[in-house]
Design an enzyme around this catalytic site. Structure first.
Site, PDB file in Angstrom:
ATOM      1  N   ASP A   1       0.110  -1.251   0.075  1.00 42.19           N
ATOM      2  CA  ASP A   1       0.174   0.074   0.270  1.00 42.19           C
ATOM      3  C   ASP A   1       0.733   1.566  -0.027  1.00 42.19           C
ATOM      4  O   ASP A   1       2.073   1.330   0.056  1.00 42.19           O
ATOM      5  CB  ASP A   1      -0.554  -0.059   1.285  1.00 42.19           C
ATOM      6  CG  ASP A   1      -1.877   0.969   0.828  1.00 42.19           C
ATOM      7  OD1 ASP A   1      -1.995   1.333   0.175  1.00 42.19           O
ATOM      8  OD2 ASP A   1      -2.436   1.265   2.260  1.00 42.19           O
ATOM      9  N   GLY A   2       0.420   2.567  -0.460  1.00 39.93           N
ATOM     10  CA  GLY A   2       0.777   3.311  -0.684  1.00 39.93           C
ATOM     11  C   GLY A   2       2.062   4.345  -1.460  1.00 39.93           C
ATOM     12  O   GLY A   2       2.675   4.914  -1.326  1.00 39.93           O
TER      13      GLY A   2
ATOM     14  N   ARG B   1       0.217   8.196  -2.732  1.00 36.85           N
ATOM     15  CA  ARG B   1       0.874   8.546  -1.455  1.00 36.85           C
ATOM     16  C   ARG B   1       2.541   9.432  -2.146  1.00 36.85           C
ATOM     17  O   ARG B   1       2.087  10.385  -1.599  1.00 36.85           O
ATOM     18  CB  ARG B   1       0.152   8.370   0.036  1.00 36.85           C
ATOM     19  CG  ARG B   1      -1.039   8.964   0.211  1.00 36.85           C
ATOM     20  CD  ARG B   1      -1.502   7.643   1.623  1.00 36.85           C
ATOM     21  NE  ARG B   1      -1.392   6.829   1.176  1.00 36.85           N
ATOM     22  CZ  ARG B   1      -1.903   5.778   2.701  1.00 36.85           C
ATOM     23  NH1 ARG B   1      -1.414   5.697   3.347  1.00 36.85           N
ATOM     24  NH2 ARG B   1      -1.839   4.240   2.095  1.00 36.85           N
TER      25      ARG B   1
ATOM     26  N   HIS C   1       2.546   3.733  -9.281  1.00 38.72           N
ATOM     27  CA  HIS C   1       2.573   2.695  -9.379  1.00 38.72           C
ATOM     28  C   HIS C   1       4.107   1.574 -10.044  1.00 38.72           C
ATOM     29  O   HIS C   1       4.630   0.924  -9.944  1.00 38.72           O
ATOM     30  CB  HIS C   1       1.114   2.361 -10.164  1.00 38.72           C
ATOM     31  CG  HIS C   1       0.135   2.362  -8.818  1.00 38.72           C
ATOM     32  ND1 HIS C   1      -0.205   2.412  -7.757  1.00 38.72           N
ATOM     33  CD2 HIS C   1      -0.758   3.480  -9.866  1.00 38.72           C
ATOM     34  CE1 HIS C   1      -1.358   2.755  -7.625  1.00 38.72           C
ATOM     35  NE2 HIS C   1      -1.605   3.701  -8.564  1.00 38.72           N
TER      36      HIS C   1
ATOM     37  N   GLU D   1     -12.796  -4.271  -4.436  1.00 40.29           N
ATOM     38  CA  GLU D   1     -12.922  -2.696  -4.428  1.00 40.29           C
ATOM     39  C   GLU D   1     -12.052  -1.632  -5.237  1.00 40.29           C
ATOM     40  O   GLU D   1     -12.490  -0.828  -5.947  1.00 40.29           O
ATOM     41  CB  GLU D   1     -12.726  -2.323  -2.522  1.00 40.29           C
ATOM     42  CG  GLU D   1     -13.569  -3.230  -1.700  1.00 40.29           C
ATOM     43  CD  GLU D   1     -13.420  -4.822  -1.724  1.00 40.29           C
ATOM     44  OE1 GLU D   1     -11.650  -4.770  -1.648  1.00 40.29           O
ATOM     45  OE2 GLU D   1     -13.832  -4.915  -1.129  1.00 40.29           O
TER      46      GLU D   1
ATOM     47  N   ARG E   1     -12.134   2.431  -8.464  1.00 42.51           N
ATOM     48  CA  ARG E   1     -11.315   4.192  -8.413  1.00 42.51           C
ATOM     49  C   ARG E   1     -11.595   4.418  -9.838  1.00 42.51           C
ATOM     50  O   ARG E   1     -12.138   3.824 -10.817  1.00 42.51           O
ATOM     51  CB  ARG E   1      -9.807   3.052  -8.665  1.00 42.51           C
ATOM     52  CG  ARG E   1     -10.022   2.952  -7.087  1.00 42.51           C
ATOM     53  CD  ARG E   1      -7.751   2.664  -7.116  1.00 42.51           C
ATOM     54  NE  ARG E   1      -7.533   2.576  -5.483  1.00 42.51           N
ATOM     55  CZ  ARG E   1      -6.441   2.462  -4.655  1.00 42.51           C
ATOM     56  NH1 ARG E   1      -5.545   2.654  -5.991  1.00 42.51           N
ATOM     57  NH2 ARG E   1      -6.388   2.194  -4.233  1.00 42.51           N
TER      58      ARG E   1
ATOM     59  N   LEU F   1      11.310 -20.015  -5.185  1.00 41.80           N
ATOM     60  CA  LEU F   1       9.531 -19.552  -4.413  1.00 41.80           C
ATOM     61  C   LEU F   1       8.538 -19.682  -5.194  1.00 41.80           C
ATOM     62  O   LEU F   1       8.106 -19.614  -6.338  1.00 41.80           O
ATOM     63  CB  LEU F   1      10.039 -18.161  -4.047  1.00 41.80           C
ATOM     64  CG  LEU F   1       9.259 -17.701  -3.819  1.00 41.80           C
ATOM     65  CD1 LEU F   1       9.175 -16.899  -2.723  1.00 41.80           C
ATOM     66  CD2 LEU F   1      10.319 -15.587  -3.990  1.00 41.80           C
TER      67      LEU F   1
ATOM     68  N   ARG G   1       1.914  -4.861   6.537  1.00 41.87           N
ATOM     69  CA  ARG G   1       1.543  -3.978   5.350  1.00 41.87           C
ATOM     70  C   ARG G   1       2.452  -2.517   5.605  1.00 41.87           C
ATOM     71  O   ARG G   1       3.092  -2.180   6.523  1.00 41.87           O
ATOM     72  CB  ARG G   1      -0.113  -3.627   5.862  1.00 41.87           C
ATOM     73  CG  ARG G   1      -1.063  -2.339   4.847  1.00 41.87           C
ATOM     74  CD  ARG G   1      -1.850  -2.452   5.206  1.00 41.87           C
ATOM     75  NE  ARG G   1      -2.818  -1.536   4.538  1.00 41.87           N
ATOM     76  CZ  ARG G   1      -4.341  -1.477   3.698  1.00 41.87           C
ATOM     77  NH1 ARG G   1      -4.738  -2.437   4.616  1.00 41.87           N
ATOM     78  NH2 ARG G   1      -4.413  -0.335   2.937  1.00 41.87           N
TER      79      ARG G   1
ATOM     80  N   ARG H   1      -5.220  -1.538   8.782  1.00 41.43           N
ATOM     81  CA  ARG H   1      -6.522  -3.033   8.538  1.00 41.43           C
ATOM     82  C   ARG H   1      -5.977  -3.515   7.617  1.00 41.43           C
ATOM     83  O   ARG H   1      -4.765  -3.784   7.016  1.00 41.43           O
ATOM     84  CB  ARG H   1      -7.606  -1.736   8.081  1.00 41.43           C
ATOM     85  CG  ARG H   1      -6.960  -0.353   7.041  1.00 41.43           C
ATOM     86  CD  ARG H   1      -8.272   0.290   6.563  1.00 41.43           C
ATOM     87  NE  ARG H   1      -7.504   1.078   5.387  1.00 41.43           N
ATOM     88  CZ  ARG H   1      -7.520   2.526   5.297  1.00 41.43           C
ATOM     89  NH1 ARG H   1      -7.623   3.207   7.055  1.00 41.43           N
ATOM     90  NH2 ARG H   1      -7.044   3.124   4.675  1.00 41.43           N
TER      91      ARG H   1
ATOM     92  N   SER I   1      -8.543  -4.755   4.866  1.00 41.47           N
ATOM     93  CA  SER I   1      -8.512  -4.281   3.921  1.00 41.47           C
ATOM     94  C   SER I   1      -9.001  -5.340   3.138  1.00 41.47           C
ATOM     95  O   SER I   1      -8.554  -5.741   1.793  1.00 41.47           O
ATOM     96  CB  SER I   1      -7.955  -3.331   2.724  1.00 41.47           C
ATOM     97  OG  SER I   1      -7.939  -2.020   3.614  1.00 41.47           O
TER      98      SER I   1
ATOM     99  N   GLU J   1       1.286 -13.153  12.250  1.00 43.01           N
ATOM    100  CA  GLU J   1       1.946 -11.880  12.904  1.00 43.01           C
ATOM    101  C   GLU J   1       2.010 -10.674  11.843  1.00 43.01           C
ATOM    102  O   GLU J   1       2.245 -11.008  11.049  1.00 43.01           O
ATOM    103  CB  GLU J   1       3.273 -12.238  13.095  1.00 43.01           C
ATOM    104  CG  GLU J   1       3.466 -13.530  14.553  1.00 43.01           C
ATOM    105  CD  GLU J   1       3.471 -13.081  16.107  1.00 43.01           C
ATOM    106  OE1 GLU J   1       3.587 -11.643  15.702  1.00 43.01           O
ATOM    107  OE2 GLU J   1       2.815 -13.842  16.143  1.00 43.01           O
TER     108      GLU J   1
END
Ligand code: IPE
Ligand code: IPE
Ligand code: MG
Length: 235
Positions: free
Chosen positions: A14-15, A18, A31, A61, A65, A125, A182, A188, A190, A201
């Site tokens: 996230d972020g 911003r 992005h 959700e 946008r 992985l 996060r 949160r 989300s 954890e």
């Protein structure tokens, strides 16, 4: 592998917006930078011997946008798959995608299906991307599938266990995450992996996703290593 490391790390990336706005760039630049961090973190996870990495890239959700941002993200995703799937195959990674993939543009669905098929035999992985993902919908769908099996007489209601539900989620082949990260400070979840993170954890960093470098990743691993996981017991 370091025995204190988590086997499965899930990240809410996230972020991006911003981060971009903070330096006067349009959100989409965030992005673009975010994709670079995805590369860096996949490599770091491989180097640390992590077995499963699950990245929340686009939620159900997020379709709400502005159209321009959604289109840009779909373009980035398409480009990413074109550039990286071959490399993943060569580098022994297993590519996996979860979410309502049918919501995605058809060419992207096709690339993802090919990527999953072409990397299935790899042993390194397991990188899982969540797209058009909603945990509540995932759980509702699992219930619908189980109900269908009950109707067909394949399973009795009294035979339904936690295990049954887990086996009907998109994540049926993955162990539950040990660590949920996060970025960007939001406290949160989300709508991400609600069932699967029961005992994960939690690690929240103030860094925006484009700032989440290898060092930040190692700091999260370090913090995890110091946790005492009790699973409700007295140790
Ligand atoms: C995360 O960054 C990427 C996606 C959800 C696609 P955001 O786009 O949510 O960035 P912020 O949270 O608005 O800064
Ligand atoms: C969660 O971030 C989804 C992804 C990182 C893909 P959001 O930015 O969509 O979440 P909210 O709106 O802050 O809860
Ligand atoms: Mg956000």
């Amino acid at each position: 592998m370091n025995p204190n490391h988590p086997q499965h790390i899930a990240i809410i990336m996230d972020g991006n917006g911003r981060w971009a706005e903070k330096q006067g760039f349009p959100r989409i630049r965030g992005h673009e930078m975010g994709v670079r961090r995805v590369e860096e973190i996949i490599r770091a996870a491989q180097d640390e011997g992590i077995k499963y990495l699950t990245l929340y890239a686009f939620s159900k959700e997020n379709w709400q946008r502005p159209q321009a941002e959604v289109s840009f993200l779909m373009g980035l995703l398409s480009q990413y798959l074109d550039q990286k799937l071959k490399e993943m195959k060569k580098n022994n990674l297993v590519f996996n995608a979860i979410g309502e993939l049918r919501d995605l543009p058809e060419p992207i669905q096709k690339k993802m299906a090919e990527g999953m098929r072409d990397t299935r035999q790899n042993t390194g992985l397991v990188i899982t991307f969540a797209f058009s993902y909603s945990s509540r919908r995932e759980i509702a769908e699992a219930c619908r599938k189980i109900a269908g099996e009950v109707l067909k007489g394949l399973i009795k209601p009294e035979e339904i266990t936690e295990q049954t539900l887990s086996e009907h989620l998109y994540t049926a082949n993955l162990p539950d995450p040990d660590l949920l990260v996060r970025t960007s400070g939001e406290m949160r979840i989300s709508n991400f992996l609600l069932w699967q993170i029961s005992y994960a954890e939690l690690y929240v960093t103030e860094k925006f996703w484009p700032e989440f470098t290898r060092e930040e990743f190692l700091a999260a691993l370090d913090a995890y290593g110091k946790r005492e996981r009790r699973f409700g017991q007295i140790l």
